[in-house]
Write a protein that holds these residues in place. Structure first.
Motif, PDB file in Angstrom:
ATOM      1  N   UNK A 196       0.823  -1.211   0.000  1.00  0.00           N
ATOM      2  CA  UNK A 196       0.000   0.000   0.000  1.00  0.00           C
ATOM      3  C   UNK A 196       0.857   1.260   0.000  1.00  0.00           C
ATOM      4  N   UNK A 197       1.958   1.236   0.756  1.00  0.00           N
ATOM      5  CA  UNK A 197       2.774   2.437   0.915  1.00  0.00           C
ATOM      6  C   UNK A 197       3.732   2.662  -0.238  1.00  0.00           C
ATOM      7  N   UNK A 198       3.951   1.647  -1.096  1.00  0.00           N
ATOM      8  CA  UNK A 198       4.853   1.849  -2.223  1.00  0.00           C
ATOM      9  C   UNK A 198       4.258   2.849  -3.202  1.00  0.00           C
ATOM     10  N   UNK A 199       5.040   3.850  -3.543  1.00  0.00           N
ATOM     11  CA  UNK A 199       4.573   4.897  -4.440  1.00  0.00           C
ATOM     12  C   UNK A 199       5.405   4.894  -5.715  1.00  0.00           C
ATOM     13  N   UNK A 200       4.851   5.505  -6.729  1.00  0.00           N
ATOM     14  CA  UNK A 200       5.604   5.649  -7.970  1.00  0.00           C
ATOM     15  C   UNK A 200       6.915   6.374  -7.741  1.00  0.00           C
ATOM     16  N   UNK A 201       6.919   7.342  -6.823  1.00  0.00           N
ATOM     17  CA  UNK A 201       8.142   8.097  -6.554  1.00  0.00           C
ATOM     18  C   UNK A 201       9.204   7.185  -5.939  1.00  0.00           C
ATOM     19  N   UNK A 202       8.782   6.312  -5.001  1.00  0.00           N
ATOM     20  CA  UNK A 202       9.729   5.375  -4.396  1.00  0.00           C
ATOM     21  C   UNK A 202      10.318   4.447  -5.458  1.00  0.00           C
ATOM     22  N   UNK A 203       9.445   3.913  -6.317  1.00  0.00           N
ATOM     23  CA  UNK A 203       9.898   3.001  -7.353  1.00  0.00           C
ATOM     24  C   UNK A 203      10.817   3.711  -8.343  1.00  0.00           C
ATOM     25  N   UNK A 204      10.519   4.982  -8.610  1.00  0.00           N
ATOM     26  CA  UNK A 204      11.320   5.748  -9.570  1.00  0.00           C
ATOM     27  C   UNK A 204      12.698   6.069  -9.005  1.00  0.00           C
ATOM     28  N   UNK A 205      12.747   6.531  -7.775  1.00  0.00           N
ATOM     29  CA  UNK A 205      14.012   6.969  -7.191  1.00  0.00           C
ATOM     30  C   UNK A 205      14.995   5.820  -6.983  1.00  0.00           C
ATOM     31  N   UNK A 206      14.487   4.653  -6.619  1.00  0.00           N
ATOM     32  CA  UNK A 206      15.416   3.563  -6.330  1.00  0.00           C
ATOM     33  C   UNK A 206      15.206   2.355  -7.206  1.00  0.00           C
ATOM     34  N   UNK A 207      14.686   2.591  -8.419  1.00  0.00           N
ATOM     35  CA  UNK A 207      14.218   1.438  -9.180  1.00  0.00           C
ATOM     36  C   UNK A 207      15.343   0.518  -9.636  1.00  0.00           C
ATOM     37  N   UNK A 208      16.504   1.068 -10.018  1.00  0.00           N
ATOM     38  CA  UNK A 208      17.559   0.179 -10.485  1.00  0.00           C
ATOM     39  C   UNK A 208      18.140  -0.615  -9.326  1.00  0.00           C
ATOM     40  N   UNK A 209      18.337   0.036  -8.176  1.00  0.00           N
ATOM     41  CA  UNK A 209      18.852  -0.660  -6.999  1.00  0.00           C
ATOM     42  C   UNK A 209      17.890  -1.760  -6.577  1.00  0.00           C
ATOM     43  N   UNK A 210      16.620  -1.418  -6.411  1.00  0.00           N
ATOM     44  CA  UNK A 210      15.643  -2.409  -5.944  1.00  0.00           C
ATOM     45  C   UNK A 210      15.384  -3.475  -7.001  1.00  0.00           C
ATOM     46  N   UNK A 211      15.337  -3.088  -8.279  1.00  0.00           N
ATOM     47  CA  UNK A 211      15.076  -4.069  -9.332  1.00  0.00           C
ATOM     48  C   UNK A 211      16.166  -5.127  -9.377  1.00  0.00           C
ATOM     49  N   UNK A 212      17.395  -4.703  -9.246  1.00  0.00           N
ATOM     50  CA  UNK A 212      18.508  -5.662  -9.258  1.00  0.00           C
ATOM     51  C   UNK A 212      18.471  -6.566  -8.023  1.00  0.00           C
ATOM     52  N   UNK A 213      18.163  -5.989  -6.868  1.00  0.00           N
ATOM     53  CA  UNK A 213      18.165  -6.773  -5.635  1.00  0.00           C
ATOM     54  C   UNK A 213      16.994  -7.753  -5.579  1.00  0.00           C
ATOM     55  N   UNK A 214      15.842  -7.348  -6.131  1.00  0.00           N
ATOM     56  CA  UNK A 214      14.651  -8.196  -6.058  1.00  0.00           C
ATOM     57  C   UNK A 214      14.674  -9.294  -7.118  1.00  0.00           C
ATOM     58  N   UNK A 215      15.409  -9.102  -8.206  1.00  0.00           N
ATOM     59  CA  UNK A 215      15.459 -10.115  -9.265  1.00  0.00           C
ATOM     60  C   UNK A 215      16.738 -10.939  -9.157  1.00  0.00           C
TER      61      UNK A 215
END
Length: 428
Positions: A78-97
C-alpha cells in the motif's frame, strides 16, 4: 491461551509499555524494538519464566504472527509509491530479481553443505524462508536523511516487494515436500489456488473497496476515523476470503497494491475528498498497528523459537546463521549491483543492509505447522539467523548510516552530478 495466558498478557503489555516509554532514548543508542522484544521474549519463554510456550499456546501465537505478517504485507504494498519506485528502481530491481535468486541459490547450496540431516527440498525451503529482507529491523539505515534517496528508497522498495515475491517460492517448495499439508494439493493445486486465485481475490477486494472509499470521499460521506477502519477491512477481507482455499498472504499483498492504486488514481483526477483525506492519512493507523504487531511477534519469536534454539544449539546451525548474514546476502547483493555504476561504499552499504526479520520467522512457524520432517532443524536455523541479523543490523544501522552519509556528502561535493548516487534516478 493456557492457564498462564493472563501472565503472558501482562508480560506483553509490560514489555510494550516499557519500550514505548524509552523508545526515543533507545533509538539514539542503536537499540531497536526487534532487539528489545526478542531479548525479553527469551526471558518469558520456556528457557526463562515459562510464561509463553509454543506447544501450549500454538493457536494464539500463530494468530498473532499471521496477523502481523498480513498487515505488514498489506502496508508494504500500500505504501509503495511511484516516486519510491522511480528513485530507487535500479537498486531495488537488481536486488529483487538477480539478487533474490542468487540469495536463494546460495542459501540452498549452503544448507546442503552444512546441514546433512535435511533431505529433498528441505534445504531449498530454508533458503527461501531466509531470503526476504525486513528493513524495519534496522530502520535507521533508511531513516537517516544523509543517505541518498536512491539508496533509501531502493532498500525500502526491496523490502516492500521481496516478501511478496518470495511467497510463491515458499508455497511451491512447501508443496514439493512430501508429508506436508500443502503436498496434498500438489504443485498444480497450490499454483492455482494459492497464487492465481488468491491474487485475483486480492485484486478484486482491493480495487472494489478502493473505488468505494474514493466515491465516499468525493461525496463527503466518510469521516477521518472510519476511513482508517476501511484499510483494516481491506486487509482482513482479502486475507480471510483467500485463506479458506488459498493464501491469505498473497491476497493481502496484492490487495494493498490494488487499493492504493485506485485511491491515488482518484486523488490525481479529483483531488482529496471534501474532508481533506489522503492515502497517507488512511494508511497511518494501519501502518502503526502493523508495527506494533510486528514488535510483539519478535517477543513471541524470542520465547518460542530463539530460546529453545539456544538450548539445543549446534555448531552447524550456528555456522549457517553466521554465513547467511555475513556472507550470503552481502556477496549476492554485490554481484547483483555489478555494472550499476554505483560506487563501492554504496554497494557495500546496500549489500550489508539486508536484514532478516518478521517474514522469515513467520514462514518458519508456518513450515513447522505444516509438519515439515526437519522442522526442529529448520526452526533452529531460522531462529539463529534472524536473531543474529536483528543484533548485527540493528546495532550497526545508526553508526554505518552516519558514516556512509558523511562519505556521500564529501563525494557529492567533489564529483557533483557525475556521482550517480546524487544524480536523477533514471541515470542510476
Amino acid at each position: 491461551m493456557s492457564g498462564g495466558g493472563a501472565w503472558a498478557g501482562v508480560a506483553v503489555a509490560a514489555v510494550t509499555a516499557g519500550y514505548a516509554l524509552a523508545s526515543k532514548r533507545l533509538a539514539r543508542a542503536s537499540v531497536t524494538a526487534p532487539l528489545v522484544f526478542t531479548v525479553c521474549g527469551v526471558f518469558i519463554g520456556p528457557v526463562g519464566l515459562g510464561i509463553l510456550d509454543l506447544e501450549k499456546d500454538a493457536g494464539a501465537i500463530l494468530v498473532l504472527v499471521e496477523a502481523a505478517l498480513t498487515l505488514v504485507l498489506f502496508t508494504d504494498s500500500f505504501e509503495l509509491r511511484g516516486r519510491d519506485l522511480h528513485l530507487g528502481r535500479l537498486l531495488s530491481a537488481r536486488l529483487v530479481t538477480v539478487g533474490l535468486l542468487l540469495t536463494i541459490g546460495a542459501g540452498w547450496l549452503l544448507a546442503v553443505l552444512l546441514l546433512p540431516g535435511l533431505s529433498g527440498w528441505e534445504p531449498a525451503l530454508i533458503a527461501v524462508i531466509l531470503a526476504p529482507t525486513d528493513i524495519p529491523v534496522c530502520r535507521a539505515a533508511v531513516a537517516n536523511r544523509r543517505v541518498p534517496p536512491v539508496v533509501r528508497h531502493g532498500l525500502t522498495v526491496e523490502t516492500g516487494v521481496n516478501d511478496g515475491v518470495v511467497l510463491p517460492f515458499f508455497l511451491l517448495v512447501l508443496a514439493a515436500i512430501s508429508g506436508t499439508a500443502s503436498s496434498e494439493h500438489g504443485l498444480v493445486g497450490v499454483f492455482w489456488r494459492s497464487l492465481l486465485l488468491s491474487s485475483a481475490i486480492g485484486l478484486a477486494v482491493g480495487a472494489a473497496i478502493g473505488l468505494l472509499l474514493h466515491r465516499a470521499w468525493v461525496t463527503d460521506w466518510v469521516n477521518r476515523e472510519w476511513s482508517q477502519a476501511v484499510v483494516l477491512a481491506v486487509a482482513l477481507a482479502s486475507y480471510t476470503l483467500a485463506a479458506t482455499g488459498g493464501s491469505g498472504f498473497v491476497a493481502a499483498w496484492v490487495a494493498g497494491f490494488a487499493f492504493a492504486a485506485l485511491l491515488r488514481r482518484g486523488t490525481a483526477r479529483h483531488g482529496t475528498g471534501p474532508s481533506g483525506h489522503s492515502t497517507d492519512l488512511v494508511g497511518s493507523f494501519t501502518e502503526s498497528l502493523a508495527s506494533l504487531l510486528a514488535a510483539m511477534s519478535f517477543l513471541v519469536f524470542g520465547a518460542v523459537m530463539l530460546g529453545p534454539a539456544l538450548q539445543h544449539l549446534t555448531w552447524r546451525a550456528a555456522l549457517y546463521a553466521v554465513l547467511c548474514v555475513a556472507l550470503v546476502r552481502p556477496v549476492t547483493a554485490a554481484i547483483a549491483l555489478v555494472g550499476s555504476g554505483l560506487r563501492l561504499p554504496t554497494v557495500a552499504y546496500a549489500a550489508w543492509f539486508g536484514p532478516r526479520g518478521l517474514p522469515s520467522l513467520v514462514f518458519g512457524l508456518l513450515a513447522a505447522k505444516e509438519h515439515v520432517p526437519a522442522a526442529r532443524t529448520l526452526l533452529e536455523v531460522v531462529a539463529l539467523t534472524v536473531a543474529l541479523s536483528v543484533l548485527l543490523h540493528g546495532v550497526s544501522a545508526v553508526r554505518l548510516s552516519d558514516r556512509y552519509g558523511a562519505w556521500f556528502e564529501r563525494a557529492a561535493a567533489a564529483r557533483g552530478p557525475r556521482l550517480r548516487e546524487a544524480g536523477p534516478a533514471d541515470q542510476v
